[in-house]
Design a protein around this motif. Structure first.
Motif, mmCIF file in Angstrom:
data_model
loop_
_atom_site.group_PDB
_atom_site.id
_atom_site.type_symbol
_atom_site.label_atom_id
_atom_site.label_comp_id
_atom_site.label_asym_id
_atom_site.label_seq_id
_atom_site.Cartn_x
_atom_site.Cartn_y
_atom_site.Cartn_z
ATOM 1 N N GLN A 27 0.833 -1.210 0.000
ATOM 2 C CA GLN A 27 0.000 0.000 0.000
ATOM 3 C C GLN A 27 0.863 1.253 0.000
ATOM 4 O OE1 GLN A 27 -2.375 -1.094 3.421
ATOM 5 N NE2 GLN A 27 -4.239 -1.027 2.193
ATOM 6 N N LYS A 31 1.689 4.228 -3.523
ATOM 7 C CA LYS A 31 1.585 5.697 -3.525
ATOM 8 C C LYS A 31 2.690 6.344 -4.353
ATOM 9 C CE LYS A 31 -0.374 5.897 1.111
ATOM 10 N NZ LYS A 31 0.098 5.929 2.485
ATOM 11 N N ASP A 52 -8.053 -7.449 -4.724
ATOM 12 C CA ASP A 52 -7.824 -6.221 -3.949
ATOM 13 C C ASP A 52 -6.985 -5.214 -4.711
ATOM 14 O OD1 ASP A 52 -9.206 -7.236 -1.894
ATOM 15 O OD2 ASP A 52 -7.474 -7.654 -0.608
ATOM 16 N N ASP A 54 -7.387 -4.076 -7.494
ATOM 17 C CA ASP A 54 -8.238 -3.084 -8.164
ATOM 18 C C ASP A 54 -8.513 -1.908 -7.232
ATOM 19 O OD1 ASP A 54 -8.379 -4.542 -10.496
ATOM 20 O OD2 ASP A 54 -10.149 -5.661 -9.852
ATOM 21 N N ARG A 55 -8.718 -2.227 -5.959
ATOM 22 C CA ARG A 55 -8.985 -1.176 -4.974
ATOM 23 C C ARG A 55 -7.675 -0.465 -4.597
ATOM 24 N NH1 ARG A 55 -8.399 -1.684 0.215
ATOM 25 N NH2 ARG A 55 -8.289 -3.944 0.073
ATOM 26 N N LEU A 56 -6.640 -1.257 -4.329
ATOM 27 C CA LEU A 56 -5.353 -0.672 -3.937
ATOM 28 C C LEU A 56 -4.789 0.219 -5.038
ATOM 29 C CD1 LEU A 56 -3.598 -3.829 -2.406
ATOM 30 C CD2 LEU A 56 -4.384 -1.838 -1.152
ATOM 31 N N GLY A 57 -5.033 -0.188 -6.280
ATOM 32 C CA GLY A 57 -4.417 0.531 -7.391
ATOM 33 C C GLY A 57 -5.354 1.506 -8.082
ATOM 34 N N THR A 58 -6.393 1.959 -7.389
ATOM 35 C CA THR A 58 -7.329 2.909 -7.998
ATOM 36 C C THR A 58 -6.565 4.130 -8.510
ATOM 37 O OG1 THR A 58 -8.977 2.226 -6.404
ATOM 38 C CG2 THR A 58 -9.454 4.237 -7.624
ATOM 39 N N GLY A 59 -6.852 4.517 -9.729
ATOM 40 C CA GLY A 59 -6.232 5.725 -10.279
ATOM 41 C C GLY A 59 -4.857 5.476 -10.877
ATOM 42 N N LYS A 60 -4.334 4.275 -10.768
ATOM 43 C CA LYS A 60 -3.025 3.977 -11.368
ATOM 44 C C LYS A 60 -3.241 3.239 -12.682
ATOM 45 C CE LYS A 60 -1.127 5.252 -7.488
ATOM 46 N NZ LYS A 60 -0.275 6.425 -7.335
ATOM 47 N N ARG A 62 -2.460 0.367 -15.408
ATOM 48 C CA ARG A 62 -2.209 -1.044 -15.094
ATOM 49 C C ARG A 62 -1.822 -1.833 -16.333
ATOM 50 N NH1 ARG A 62 -5.402 -4.480 -11.780
ATOM 51 N NH2 ARG A 62 -6.076 -2.566 -10.836
ATOM 52 N N GLN A 87 -11.300 -5.673 -19.946
ATOM 53 C CA GLN A 87 -11.490 -5.115 -18.607
ATOM 54 C C GLN A 87 -10.777 -3.777 -18.442
ATOM 55 O OE1 GLN A 87 -11.289 -7.698 -15.288
ATOM 56 N NE2 GLN A 87 -13.184 -8.423 -16.190
#
Ligand code: G4P
Length: 288
Positions: A27, A31, A52, A54-60, A62, A87
């Motif tokens: 996590q 950042k 997870d 998908d949630r941890l990497g929101t806005g990054k 991929r 996807q």
């Protein structure tokens, strides 16, 4: 419920304590980066992911790499590649061990970051390299990939004397820097299938599972998806009843106990080893 049943119910569940720390570190590292290069195992692309991310990497941005593609069915490598693209991820098949497909990753990273670079440019930020990290579950090939991707031509930055607690970045070229330690994700054991698939590929500690039962389960799956591969490899006639098939493999390989009965445990070890090393052929256990 008796003890055996209880063991059997939990046989593919395993969560070492140090993982909580690994997830926390992941996590923190996320950042620092613009993009996550997520490695999955091409033989079980869903079971070898942790949703997870998908949630941890929101806005990054991929990139999903189907690693160990040399061990997976070429037809399904293509289908899974398309699946991840649909996807919204950029996806590619690679073989980190041989290096096949690895060169193309840089280009894909730039594509995945195009929007971000554009935003940077409008804000007057130019010549700033994209920062990326590699992430995936244990044993998926993260270290092998980093070595192969970074090669020898890279220079390490950061962690210079006087710069304490700095992260080590590998400068691949003037447009891309890679965090030198991968992020470790833990698979989601939400259903027994996931744990079972991970055990098949050898991603779980074999000491905590029953090889014979695992081989039995693998034969059940292979009997449905790749019966021919099993029949050919062991020169046996049928692959539709796992118990009998395991016996037949033992006979065919000369695995006998002292009393001349089929040594199913030995046969199980041979089957699993053959599957994991690709000697049974290129096999994909999950379908998009
Ligand atoms: P990790 O950092 O994600 O934990 O995985 P790591 O790179 O240590 O790789 C785990 C195993 O997977 C290694 O095998 C590695 O060689 C193998 N591997 C990685 N990428 C590929 C690939 O694309 N194809 C194949 N066939 N294998 C791959 P090992 O047996 O543990 O080590 P070694 O015998 O290769 O030294």
């Amino acid at each position: 419920m008796d003890e055996k049943q209880d063991q059997s119910r939990n046989r593919y569940h395993w969560y070492p304590g140090h993982m909580t720390k690994a997830v926390r570190m992941m996590q923190e590292d996320i950042k620092l980066v613009d993009l996550i290069i997520e490695l999955v195992d091409a033989r079980i692309p869903l079971s070898s992911r942790n949703p997870d991310i998908d949630r941890l990497g929101t806005g990054k941005a991929r990139v999903v790499l189907l690693n160990k593609s040399d061990l997976a069915d070429p037809e399904y490598n293509k289908q899974w590649g398309l699946f991840f693209q649909e996807q919204g991820a950029y996806a590619l098949e690679v073989n980190a061990r041989s290096g096949q497909g690895v060169k193309a990753v840089s280009g894909l990273v730039q594509q995945a970051c195009r929007e971000k670079r554009e935003r940077d440019r409008k804000r007057g930020i130019v010549n700033r390299p994209v920062r990326a990290m590699v992430a995936g579950i244990p044993n998926v090939g993260k270290s092998t990939f980093i070595n192969s991707f970074a090669g020898k031509a890279c220079t390490k930055t950061g962690n210079k004397p006087g710069v304490t607690k700095g992260k080590q970045w590998i400068r691949l070229n003037k447009e891309l820097e890679l965090l030198d330690t991968p992020g470790i994700l833990w698979p989601k054991f939400e259903d027994d299938n996931v744990g079972r698939n991970l055990a098949f590929i050898g991603s779980m500690n074999d000491e905590v599972i029953f090889l014979e039962e695992l081989a039995y389960d693998l034969l059940t799956v292979l009997g449905g998806l790749y019966p021919e591969a099993v029949r050919e490899r062991y020169q046996i006639e049928r692959c539709d009843a796992p118990g009998e098939t395991l016996e037949a493999i033992a006979q065919s390989r000369g695995c006998l106990t002292k009393g001349a009965a089929a040594d199913r445990k030995k046969a199980a070890a041979i089957l699993l080893d053959d599957f994991r090393s690709g000697r049974l052929g290129r096999i994909t256990l999950e379908r998009p």
